[in-house]
Design a protein around this motif. Structure first.
Motif, PDB file in Angstrom:
ATOM      1  N   ARG A 228      -5.687   4.815   5.276  1.00 51.01           N
ATOM      2  CA  ARG A 228      -6.139   5.337   3.980  1.00 51.01           C
ATOM      3  C   ARG A 228      -7.647   5.167   3.835  1.00 51.01           C
ATOM      4  O   ARG A 228      -8.354   6.079   3.387  1.00 51.01           O
ATOM      5  CB  ARG A 228      -5.401   4.619   2.854  1.00 51.01           C
TER       6      ARG A 228
ATOM      7  N   TYR B  15       0.823  -1.214   0.000  1.00 50.60           N
ATOM      8  CA  TYR B  15       0.000   0.000   0.000  1.00 50.60           C
ATOM      9  C   TYR B  15       0.856   1.263   0.000  1.00 50.60           C
ATOM     10  O   TYR B  15       0.448   2.300  -0.530  1.00 50.60           O
ATOM     11  CB  TYR B  15      -0.951  -0.004   1.197  1.00 50.60           C
TER      12      TYR B  15
ATOM     13  N   GLU C  36      -8.648  -0.491   0.982  1.00 51.38           N
ATOM     14  CA  GLU C  36      -8.758   0.965   0.965  1.00 51.38           C
ATOM     15  C   GLU C  36     -10.185   1.461   1.176  1.00 51.38           C
ATOM     16  O   GLU C  36     -10.452   2.648   1.023  1.00 51.38           O
ATOM     17  CB  GLU C  36      -8.178   1.501  -0.348  1.00 51.38           C
TER      18      GLU C  36
ATOM     19  N   ARG D  10       2.146   3.116  -3.596  1.00 53.18           N
ATOM     20  CA  ARG D  10       1.349   3.975  -4.464  1.00 53.18           C
ATOM     21  C   ARG D  10       0.195   4.579  -3.675  1.00 53.18           C
ATOM     22  O   ARG D  10      -0.151   4.110  -2.600  1.00 53.18           O
ATOM     23  CB  ARG D  10       0.816   3.181  -5.666  1.00 53.18           C
ATOM     24  N   ASP D  11      -0.382   5.621  -4.235  1.00 48.08           N
ATOM     25  CA  ASP D  11      -1.461   6.327  -3.536  1.00 48.08           C
ATOM     26  C   ASP D  11      -2.763   5.538  -3.548  1.00 48.08           C
ATOM     27  O   ASP D  11      -3.602   5.717  -2.662  1.00 48.08           O
ATOM     28  CB  ASP D  11      -1.696   7.704  -4.172  1.00 48.08           C
ATOM     29  N   ALA D  12      -2.952   4.696  -4.555  1.00 43.02           N
ATOM     30  CA  ALA D  12      -4.164   3.888  -4.644  1.00 43.02           C
ATOM     31  C   ALA D  12      -3.816   2.554  -5.293  1.00 43.02           C
ATOM     32  O   ALA D  12      -3.258   2.519  -6.397  1.00 43.02           O
ATOM     33  CB  ALA D  12      -5.239   4.602  -5.455  1.00 43.02           C
TER      34      ALA D  12
END
Length: 220
Positions: free
Chosen positions: A78, A18, A52, A21-23
């Protein structure tokens, strides 16, 4: 999927994934969850491997009180941000658990396990987790399992080798592994083929399964 390094724990592996990357996921609810839960009366839900937060948000928007559980503190943080942005934080709680060794307490009207597959999975581990998940279903509630039924096939490729070492169980095998009393009712048992987009933008087809099983209001 990314592979673990020797000696890496589940929390370390997923935190690292996780953190890269941001997503990682689309942010949308899993279609199998929607398929299996859209006609249920909202109550208390347990979302295993909440990632997420896409599934948690959808459930909360339908009126469920949701406990989201994940092994990754990074994913939970997140997801909590996404839940707050969606305006449903008052309907959601979070807990960090490694389901292989630790399971949340309580009973739930819906226990959802969507794509509970892992490259760190030991033999028999997933079946043990799902049996424990069934124990958490309240009387009259349901266990909803969404699974990959086969390795994804990317356009133009004969095979995708991302899951070469993983044996995807059939719904019949999952039911056998669960070993539930005959009084539990299978309400949904389907395979679904759909299009998907890989993380690098490539597209393909994948076949998934959805299994919904209801616990009787009074166990025999």
């Amino acid at each position: 999927m990314k592979q673990p390094t020797p000696g890496q724990t589940a929390s370390e592996f997923w935190d690292e994934l996780y953190g890269e990357r941001d997503a990682v996921w689309s942010g949308r609810a899993n279609p199998l969850l929607v398929r299996g839960a859209q006609d249920l009366t909202p109550g208390r839900a347990l979302e295993l491997g909440s990632g997420e937060g896409g599934d948690v948000i959808w459930l909360a928007q339908q009126g469920w009180q949701v406990l989201g559980v994940d092994v990754s503190a990074t994913a939970i943080a997140r997801a909590a941000g996404h839940v707050a942005e969606a305006g449903v934080a008052d309907r959601v709680e979070w807990a960090q658990h490694d389901l292989a060794t630790d399971f949340p307490e309580g009973e739930f009207d819906l226990v959802s396990a969507q794509f509970l597959h892992s490259p760190l999975e030991q033999e028999g581990e997933r079946a043990r987790i799902l049996r424990r998940a069934a124990q958490a279903v309240a009387a009259g509630g349901v266990l909803l399992i969404g699974s990959h039924a086969a390795a994804a096939k990317l356009d133009g490729d004969e095979d995708d080798h991302a899951h070469d070492d993983y044996e995807f169980p059939t719904t019949a095998q999952m039911l056998e592994q669960l070993a539930l009393p005959d009084s539990w009712q299978v309400e949904l048992d389907e395979e679904v083929t759909s299009r998907f987009s890989w993380t690098d933008g490539r597209e393909g087809n994948r076949t998934d399964s959805v299994l919904r099983i209801r616990r009787p209001r009074q166990d025999a």
